[in-house]
Design an enzyme around this catalytic site. Structure first.
Site, PDB file in Angstrom:
ATOM      1  N   ARG A   1       0.863  -1.172   0.000  1.00 19.36           N
ATOM      2  CA  ARG A   1       0.000   0.000   0.000  1.00 19.36           C
ATOM      3  C   ARG A   1       0.902   1.226   0.000  1.00 19.36           C
ATOM      4  O   ARG A   1       1.989   1.219   0.585  1.00 19.36           O
ATOM      5  CB  ARG A   1      -0.917   0.023   1.231  1.00 19.36           C
TER       6      ARG A   1
ATOM      7  N   GLU B   1      -3.059   7.776  -3.954  1.00 19.40           N
ATOM      8  CA  GLU B   1      -3.632   7.258  -5.196  1.00 19.40           C
ATOM      9  C   GLU B   1      -4.998   7.882  -5.490  1.00 19.40           C
ATOM     10  O   GLU B   1      -5.800   8.012  -4.571  1.00 19.40           O
ATOM     11  CB  GLU B   1      -3.801   5.734  -5.074  1.00 19.40           C
TER      12      GLU B   1
ATOM     13  N   HIS C   1      -1.011   0.461 -10.334  1.00 19.65           N
ATOM     14  CA  HIS C   1      -1.661  -0.509  -9.436  1.00 19.65           C
ATOM     15  C   HIS C   1      -2.167  -1.732 -10.216  1.00 19.65           C
ATOM     16  O   HIS C   1      -3.355  -2.057 -10.217  1.00 19.65           O
ATOM     17  CB  HIS C   1      -2.811   0.142  -8.665  1.00 19.65           C
TER      18      HIS C   1
END
Length: 317
Positions: free
Chosen positions: A237, A266, A284
């Site tokens: 993450r 993000e 991602h």
């Protein structure tokens, strides 16, 4: 009939499977739920199949009051976008989809390792620009992975899958940091701290869960401990890393490179990071394979089916 909201666009086979079991409202859109949509989802549906970016924080549950919804079935293994304690206090079960994502995410870690160490992204940009003048003996020399040492920060399912690929595929030595000693089918050295791990390895990979407990685990101190020839990889993450400290380390060439699939804010990626030739940046892609996303969806639907059948859910969090 039980009413379910599918909050984001999913593979067709997953939507069809859910519709065979439930009265489904399908929000066929890629962007996350708004705050109003999240509050409405808790009031209007018996269950919600949601995913990364759908930020069910404590304030959403507080505003929803006594919700109609009884389960949040998260599409994904990571669930730091859900305040699980607040959800449980409001009477909801939260589930996730572990296992389905392991191999695909590990594959992306190896992709980033190779791209960063062998300067693949930089090389492709050179070629596409039309500036490549042909092969020569000292052009774009990178780091040869075979026989090097990889450090895994977080030796859970995904960390172990990455380490397994590194050891058996590239003959790499493995070191790791984890809350407990792991029984592994390959030799690995457990280190006492992230700093000690960073100092000992050629490639540092973080595979930690996101959330408050792991926020900025990779900080300026960890990055300073890395070798100047070292590469940093993040498939976990974005908030696990102090992004500003990483940008500074890359700008100053204190580390050789980084490969990132996730970002602290993000989908916003700082211009300073996008400008760096020694950073490989992917959008991602960790689980972005159709069969993987279908399996994740099937697991989410299985959690919903079990819950409403009065059975134990397969994947509670």
């Amino acid at each position: 009939m039980t009413k379910i909201l599918i909050a984001r666009n999913l593979p067709d086979s997953v939507v069809a499977e859910a519709r065979a079991l439930f009265d489904v409202t399908y929000r066929d859109r890629p962007e996350p739920l708004s705050r109003d949509e999240m509050c409405s989802s808790l009031a209007s549906y018996d269950g919600v199949l949601m995913t990364l970016g759908d930020l069910y924080d404590a304030s959403v549950f507080a505003e929803a009051g006594a919700p109609r919804a009884r389960i949040l079935a998260n599409f994904g293994v990571g669930y730091n976008h859900v305040d699980v304690a607040a959800a449980k206090a409001a009477g909801l079960v939260v589930t996730n989809t572990p296992g389905a994502v392991t191999d695909a995410t590990a594959d992306i870690a190896l992709t980033l390792m190779l791209m960063s160490c062998r300067r693949a992204g930089e090389g492709e940009r050179l070629l596409r620009s039309g500036a490549w003048q042909g092969w020569h003996p000292v052009q774009m020399l990178g780091l040869h992975l075979s026989g090097k040492t990889v450090g895994i920060l977080g030796m859970g399912r995904i960390g172990q899958a990455i380490a397994r690929r590194c050891h058996f595929g590239f003959g790499m030595k493995v070191a790791y940091v984890s809350r407990s000693e792991k029984a592994l089918e390959f030799p690995a050295t457990r280190m006492d701290s992230a700093e000690a791990l960073a100092a000992a390895v050629d490639v540092l990979v973080t595979a930690l869960p996101g959330g408050a407990e792991t926020r900025h685990t990779v900080n300026a101190g960890v990055l300073a401990a890395m070798k100047p020839s070292g590469h940093f990889i993040n498939i976990a993450r974005g908030d696990v890393v102090d992004e500003a400290a990483l940008i500074a380390a890359l700008q100053d060439r204190r580390i050789a490179g980084a490969g990132l699939d996730v970002y602290e804010q993000e989908p916003r990626v700082p211009e300073a990071l996008r400008a760096l030739d020694n950073a490989v940046l992917l959008p991602h892609l960790g689980t972005a394979a159709l069969e993987v996303r279908e399996e994740m969806g099937r697991m989410a639907v299985a959690n919903l089916r079990a819950f409403f059948a009065g059975e134990d859910v397969p994947n509670p969090v």
